[in-house]
Each structure stands twice: as C-alpha cells, then as structure tokens.
Design a protein around this motif. Structure first.
Motif, PDB file in Angstrom:
ATOM      1  N   ASN A  97       0.827  -1.214   0.000  1.00  0.00           N
ATOM      2  CA  ASN A  97       0.000   0.000   0.000  1.00  0.00           C
ATOM      3  C   ASN A  97       0.861   1.264   0.000  1.00  0.00           C
ATOM      4  O   ASN A  97       0.582   2.221   0.732  1.00  0.00           O
ATOM      5  N   GLY A  98       1.927   1.240  -0.785  1.00  0.00           N
ATOM      6  CA  GLY A  98       2.774   2.413  -0.920  1.00  0.00           C
ATOM      7  C   GLY A  98       3.849   2.567   0.146  1.00  0.00           C
ATOM      8  O   GLY A  98       4.738   3.387   0.014  1.00  0.00           O
ATOM      9  N   GLU A  99       3.765   1.770   1.216  1.00  0.00           N
ATOM     10  CA  GLU A  99       4.744   1.859   2.310  1.00  0.00           C
ATOM     11  C   GLU A  99       5.832   0.808   2.120  1.00  0.00           C
ATOM     12  O   GLU A  99       5.513  -0.381   2.022  1.00  0.00           O
ATOM     13  N   PRO A 100       7.095   1.227   2.088  1.00  0.00           N
ATOM     14  CA  PRO A 100       8.145   0.201   1.973  1.00  0.00           C
ATOM     15  C   PRO A 100       8.230  -0.628   3.258  1.00  0.00           C
ATOM     16  O   PRO A 100       8.059  -0.093   4.357  1.00  0.00           O
ATOM     17  N   LEU A 101       8.471  -1.938   3.128  1.00  0.00           N
ATOM     18  CA  LEU A 101       8.663  -2.791   4.311  1.00  0.00           C
ATOM     19  C   LEU A 101       9.981  -2.413   4.969  1.00  0.00           C
ATOM     20  O   LEU A 101      10.970  -2.171   4.293  1.00  0.00           O
ATOM     21  N   PRO A 102       9.994  -2.347   6.309  1.00  0.00           N
ATOM     22  CA  PRO A 102      11.213  -1.920   7.006  1.00  0.00           C
ATOM     23  C   PRO A 102      12.338  -2.956   6.904  1.00  0.00           C
ATOM     24  O   PRO A 102      12.119  -4.091   6.485  1.00  0.00           O
ATOM     25  N   GLN A 103      13.530  -2.520   7.286  1.00  0.00           N
ATOM     26  CA  GLN A 103      14.700  -3.396   7.223  1.00  0.00           C
ATOM     27  C   GLN A 103      15.104  -3.915   8.606  1.00  0.00           C
ATOM     28  O   GLN A 103      15.550  -5.049   8.739  1.00  0.00           O
ATOM     29  N   ASP A 104      14.947  -3.057   9.629  1.00  0.00           N
ATOM     30  CA  ASP A 104      15.468  -3.471  10.950  1.00  0.00           C
ATOM     31  C   ASP A 104      14.470  -4.360  11.671  1.00  0.00           C
ATOM     32  O   ASP A 104      13.258  -4.298  11.448  1.00  0.00           O
ATOM     33  N   GLU A 105      14.995  -5.213  12.546  1.00  0.00           N
ATOM     34  CA  GLU A 105      14.206  -6.258  13.188  1.00  0.00           C
ATOM     35  C   GLU A 105      13.053  -5.685  14.018  1.00  0.00           C
ATOM     36  O   GLU A 105      11.943  -6.207  13.992  1.00  0.00           O
ATOM     37  N   GLU A 106      13.298  -4.577  14.726  1.00  0.00           N
ATOM     38  CA  GLU A 106      12.256  -4.040  15.598  1.00  0.00           C
ATOM     39  C   GLU A 106      11.048  -3.544  14.787  1.00  0.00           C
ATOM     40  O   GLU A 106       9.897  -3.813  15.137  1.00  0.00           O
ATOM     41  N   SER A 107      11.313  -2.841  13.667  1.00  0.00           N
ATOM     42  CA  SER A 107      10.202  -2.377  12.824  1.00  0.00           C
ATOM     43  C   SER A 107       9.520  -3.550  12.140  1.00  0.00           C
ATOM     44  O   SER A 107       8.297  -3.555  11.961  1.00  0.00           O
ATOM     45  N   LEU A 108      10.311  -4.553  11.773  1.00  0.00           N
ATOM     46  CA  LEU A 108       9.731  -5.751  11.156  1.00  0.00           C
ATOM     47  C   LEU A 108       8.806  -6.461  12.140  1.00  0.00           C
ATOM     48  O   LEU A 108       7.752  -6.964  11.777  1.00  0.00           O
ATOM     49  N   ARG A 109       9.224  -6.473  13.409  1.00  0.00           N
ATOM     50  CA  ARG A 109       8.401  -7.117  14.433  1.00  0.00           C
ATOM     51  C   ARG A 109       7.055  -6.395  14.550  1.00  0.00           C
ATOM     52  O   ARG A 109       6.009  -7.041  14.657  1.00  0.00           O
ATOM     53  N   ARG A 110       7.104  -5.051  14.514  1.00  0.00           N
ATOM     54  CA  ARG A 110       5.843  -4.290  14.565  1.00  0.00           C
ATOM     55  C   ARG A 110       4.992  -4.592  13.333  1.00  0.00           C
ATOM     56  O   ARG A 110       3.772  -4.725  13.433  1.00  0.00           O
ATOM     57  N   HIS A 111       5.654  -4.695  12.179  1.00  0.00           N
ATOM     58  CA  HIS A 111       4.925  -5.036  10.947  1.00  0.00           C
ATOM     59  C   HIS A 111       4.236  -6.396  11.099  1.00  0.00           C
ATOM     60  O   HIS A 111       3.067  -6.559  10.765  1.00  0.00           O
ATOM     61  N   ARG A 112       4.976  -7.375  11.650  1.00  0.00           N
ATOM     62  CA  ARG A 112       4.393  -8.719  11.828  1.00  0.00           C
ATOM     63  C   ARG A 112       3.209  -8.689  12.787  1.00  0.00           C
ATOM     64  O   ARG A 112       2.233  -9.409  12.605  1.00  0.00           O
ATOM     65  N   SER A 113       3.321  -7.863  13.833  1.00  0.00           N
ATOM     66  CA  SER A 113       2.247  -7.836  14.834  1.00  0.00           C
ATOM     67  C   SER A 113       0.958  -7.255  14.244  1.00  0.00           C
ATOM     68  O   SER A 113      -0.115  -7.490  14.776  1.00  0.00           O
ATOM     69  N   ARG A 114       1.078  -6.502  13.145  1.00  0.00           N
ATOM     70  CA  ARG A 114      -0.124  -5.928  12.521  1.00  0.00           C
ATOM     71  C   ARG A 114      -0.550  -6.727  11.295  1.00  0.00           C
ATOM     72  O   ARG A 114      -1.400  -6.312  10.526  1.00  0.00           O
ATOM     73  N   THR A 115       0.098  -7.886  11.093  1.00  0.00           N
ATOM     74  CA  THR A 115      -0.222  -8.736   9.952  1.00  0.00           C
ATOM     75  C   THR A 115      -0.715 -10.080  10.483  1.00  0.00           C
ATOM     76  O   THR A 115      -0.120 -10.626  11.398  1.00  0.00           O
ATOM     77  N   GLY A 116      -1.791 -10.575   9.912  1.00  0.00           N
ATOM     78  CA  GLY A 116      -2.270 -11.897  10.342  1.00  0.00           C
ATOM     79  C   GLY A 116      -1.605 -12.961   9.494  1.00  0.00           C
ATOM     80  O   GLY A 116      -1.707 -12.949   8.270  1.00  0.00           O
ATOM     81  N   ILE A 117      -0.877 -13.894  10.158  1.00  0.00           N
ATOM     82  CA  ILE A 117      -0.152 -14.900   9.399  1.00  0.00           C
ATOM     83  C   ILE A 117      -0.621 -16.299   9.830  1.00  0.00           C
ATOM     84  O   ILE A 117      -0.656 -16.604  11.017  1.00  0.00           O
TER      85      ILE A 117
END
Lengths: 243, 258
Positions: A62-82
């Motif tokens: 949705n126009g937002e680049p996926l982050p590179q660092d682990e902490e931001s990735l963790r936040r991304h995962r927490s807002r994604t249903g897997i």
C-alpha cells in the motif's frame, strides 16, 4: 490493497528462489498465489509477512516500503495476520490461550478485554465449545480455524495464509475454506498461497502464477484459468487439473 | 484356573487377580529364600539399634545434600545449556568442555580430585559444602544436556509462529519455549534427582557423615554387616522409589501433540 515488488531477490545458499522480481498488483479482497513447489510462493509470502528479508530490492505494501530493521519488522508482523500450513498453534496453551497471547503480550490488552475479544472471534468460527481444549485435542480443521482466529483477533491490516489446507483431509479442507470465504465479508484483504484451484477460481480477485523465481502471470481469476497466456502456465494447469 | 493364567500378552491381557497373586507368591518365595540364606547372620539387631541416631543423622544428611545439590545442579545445568547455545564461541566451547569432561569421568575420580586436589589446594576444608558442589558439578553436566535437548525438541515452527504474532525473543522464551521445555524435561530431571540421591553415597570416601558413611561406621563398630547394610539399602529405596513413581507419573502427563 496494493503490492509492489522492485528487483526483489532472495537466495538460500547457492539457490536463487526469487530472482530480481518486478511485480505490481492491486486487488479488492483476495490475491491467490499458485505455482509449483519450490517456485517461490512461500518465500514471497514470508517476505510480505516480514518473517524474512530480501537480499536485494524493495517491497511496498500500500505504498509503504517494508522496514529493514528487526524491531520495525516485528511491529509489521504484529499488525499482519499470518497463518501457516500446519502446526502453528502453541501446544501448551488452550485454544483461548493461543488467541489471547498476542493480544496480551504484543498488543498490551488487559486479560479480561483480551478474553472477551478472543471469545468473540472463536464464537464466530463456531469454536465456542472448544476454547478450553489444547491443540492436541482438536481436529486438524479446528486447529487451523483457531489459527485463523488468532491471526484475525489482533485486527490485522491484512491476512497472509500459507497453504492453510495442505495438511488437511478433504472434509476439513472444506471446513477451513468456508471460513476463509467468510472472511471476505469482514473486508480484510487476504493473500493466499494455495493448491486448491477451485477455491482460487471462485474466491480470488486476482491470481498470480509464481514459478522459476518470478511472477510469470497475474490476471483476474477468470482470465487466469480460462485463457492463460504463457505456455508454462498452460502446462501447469493442464497437469494439475487433469485429475 | 486356566492354563495361561499368568501370561500377559497385548492380545490377551492378564486379569488383575493374576497380577496381585503373582506379586504375593513372589514376595513369599523370595523372602523365604532370603530368610533361609541369611537368617543366621541377622541376629545382632540390638547392637545396631543403639546406633539408630547415627543412622538417622546420616539419612538426614543424605536428604539435605541431595536436595541442595539438586537446586545447585539445576542452576548450573540451565546456565550451561544456555551457554552451549550461545553465539559467543568462547562461552559455547567452555560449556562443551565442561559437559564432556564431567560426563567422561567417574564420580569417584571427580570427588577425589576435587576434594584432595582442588579444595585442599585453595584451603576449602568444609567437607559438606565441597561435597555438595562436586555432586552438583557432576549432576549439572547431565542436567545441562537434558535442558539442551528440551530446548532443541521445541520445533522451528514454534519460533516462526512466535515471531509471526510479533513476540520479541525474550517473550518467545518466556511464553512459548520455556513452558514447553519445562514440561519436556521434568520427567528426566526427576530421574536425575533419583541418581543424585544414589550418587551422594560416594561422598563417604571424603568423610562426609551421610547415610552410607553412617552404615559403614556402624558396621565397623558392631561387626554386624547385614544388620548395618540391609537398613541402608531400604533407606535408599524409600527415597528413590517415590521419585521413580513420580517420574512415571510426570511422563504420563507430558504427552501432548506438537
């Protein structure tokens, strides 16, 4: 929902699973990823989930680049249903405990709010009488429904399902596919890796064919199945739809 | 009584009555045999009875030493198991060297070397605390392997699932890995406790007044070998049999699918 991949490469050792993939797709509700085993479907899904990072290139959701660092990735995962193919519940926790854990530990809800919300979602998936059972006491279909409930309870931005029915017998497969079809009404975008062609055809807005380290075709479900343009996709569909 | 009354096969299990009867008959037969063989040498109970306080003190010491060593060896085992999984090589190799050395040595060697060699050299003369530490170092190496096995038995998919819902590494250990490891390792750790109780008997060689030491002392004082050592065996069984039954119970509790 919009996905954009720019030059995405992912290697495992000497094996290049995704090779400089450029791909753009927009879809209203469901995107199905199909293709042969080892073609890169699951790898792409893990990249979108933030469970893995590309060796090169970038991914925009949705126009937002996926982050590179682990902490931001963790936040991304927490807002994604897997939801994974199988065995993704915690065996020492009850169905309710499984759904509650991300709510309390990751999203900071207090126990009673988390319990109420978890019960609501479990009821919605007809699991009300199974909430106290541990995964070992549930059928494969029930387990997968609990897993979907856990993914959905945190109110994710979108859902990623990696072959959610591949480990199930036909009856349980139907039971889980019913639930996924029902999610359509909830309005959450879904990206789904599947071998269930009938389901992909009926429920997906867009279908992408992933093989040989790239996205070879992406079209509406009708066009994809009725009028495939690439010979390699034709071959794949012929083989898979033969029986 | 049919032929095959005493046979227990998966296809045709024995009746409960057969099991009870078997136990009764065997008790009678074996105690009879023991009586015939040893009755003439089991006469000196009175003299041994005079030393009952020595004996009970020894028993209490054995329980205390085993309990203390269990706590200490669990701590040593947990730290060693984590060190063995460490990314920092010097730490990992230290743990490997410790575990492999201790597991390769007989406990007697460790106790003799540890007490007469190391403890004496650094002027540490409290036998009981040296004994507890040596026993803990011995048992800790085994517990480290039990814990490491427990952590490794939790599959990759559990780590993946934990990451997928957004848990941090610390949270993953706390909410997902440790609870599963604990259930996995409780039975073997309980079994290790039973070994610890038995192994503590070897501390008598450095003069710690525990149960075996006491029995040996009573034997020397009264010249009543059987009367000293039969209660010794019974006292160990009283401690180890419940632990062994508890272990079996725990094993029946952990069977869930992963």
């Amino acid at each position: 929902m919009k996905i954009l991949l720019r030059g995405v490469t992912r290697k495992f050792g000497s094996q290049t699973v995704l090779d400089a993939v450029d791909f753009e797709v927009g879809f209203a509700h469901t995107l199905a990823l199909i293709g042969p085993s080892g073609g890169g479907k699951s790898t792409l899904l893990r990249l979108l989930a933030g469970l893995d990072s590309p060796d090169a290139g970038e991914i925009l959701v949705n126009g937002e680049p996926l982050p590179q660092d682990e902490e931001s990735l963790r936040r991304h995962r927490s807002r994604t249903g897997i939801v994974f193919q199988a065995y993704n519940l915690f065996p020492h926790l009850s169905a309710l405990g499984n759904v509650m854990l991300p709510l309390t530990a990751v999203h900071g809800l207090d126990a009673s709010t988390a319990r109420d919300r978890a019960m609501d979602v479990l009821k919605r998936f007809h699991l009300a009488e199974h909430t106290a059972k541990q995964p070992g006491q549930l059928s494969g279909g029930q387990r997968q429904r609990v897993a979907i409930a856990r993914a959905l309870a945190v109110d994710p931005a979108f859902l990623l399902l990696d072959e959610p029915t591949s480990a199930l017998d036909p009856e349980m497969t139907a039971e889980v596919l019913d639930v996924i079809a029902e999610l359509r009404e909830s309005g959450k975008p879904i990206i789904l890796v599947t071998h269930e062609m009938g389901f992909a055809r009926r429920s997906a807005d867009r279908v992408a064919f992933i093989a040989q380290g790239g996205v070879l075709e992406c079209a509406s479900a009708e066009e994809f199945f009725d009028n495939p343009s690439k010979p390699v996709l034709k071959q794949f569909l012929e083989r898979i739809l033969k029986y | 009584m049919k032929a095959g009354f005493f046979l227990d096969r998966p296809a045709s299990p024995a009746r409960p009555a057969a099991k009870i009867l078997t136990v009764c008959i065997l008790l009678l037969v074996y105690s009879g045999l023991c009586w015939m063989a040893f009755s003439h040498s089991l006469k000196n109970w009175e003299q041994v009875w005079n030393y009952r306080v020595t004996f009970l003190n020894g028993w209490a010491a054995t329980i205390g030493i085993s309990a203390a060593a269990l706590l200490l060896s669990t701590a040593i085992g947990a730290l060693t198991a984590l060190a063995r999984r460490s990314a920092f090589l010097p730490l990992r190799y230290t743990a490997v060297a410790y575990v492999e050395t201790v597991r390769g040595l007989p406990l007697v060697v460790l106790v003799l070397f540890g007490f007469y060699g190391i403890a004496n050299a650094i002027g540490w003369n409290d036998r009981v605390s040296v004994g507890i530490v040596l026993l803990s170092l011995f048992s800790g190496a085994y517990i480290a392997e039990i814990i490491r096995g427990g952590i490794e038995s939790v599959g990759r998919s559990q780590w993946d699932s934990a990451r997928a819902i957004g848990l941090t590494t610390t949270q993953t250990y706390r909410f997902v890995i440790f609870p599963q490891v604990l259930r996995q390792i409780l039975p073997p750790v309980a079994g290790q406790f039973s070994s610890l109780i038995k192994d503590s008997s070897l501390l008598y060689i450095i003069g710690i007044p525990e149960l075996t030491f006491a029995a040996n002392q009573i034997n020397s004082a009264t010249y009543s070998t059987f009367e000293s050592f039969v209660p010794l065996g019974i006292c160990y069984l009283v401690l180890t049999l419940p632990v062994s039954l508890w272990t079996k119970y725990l094993e029946s509790q952990v069977r869930y699918e992963t």
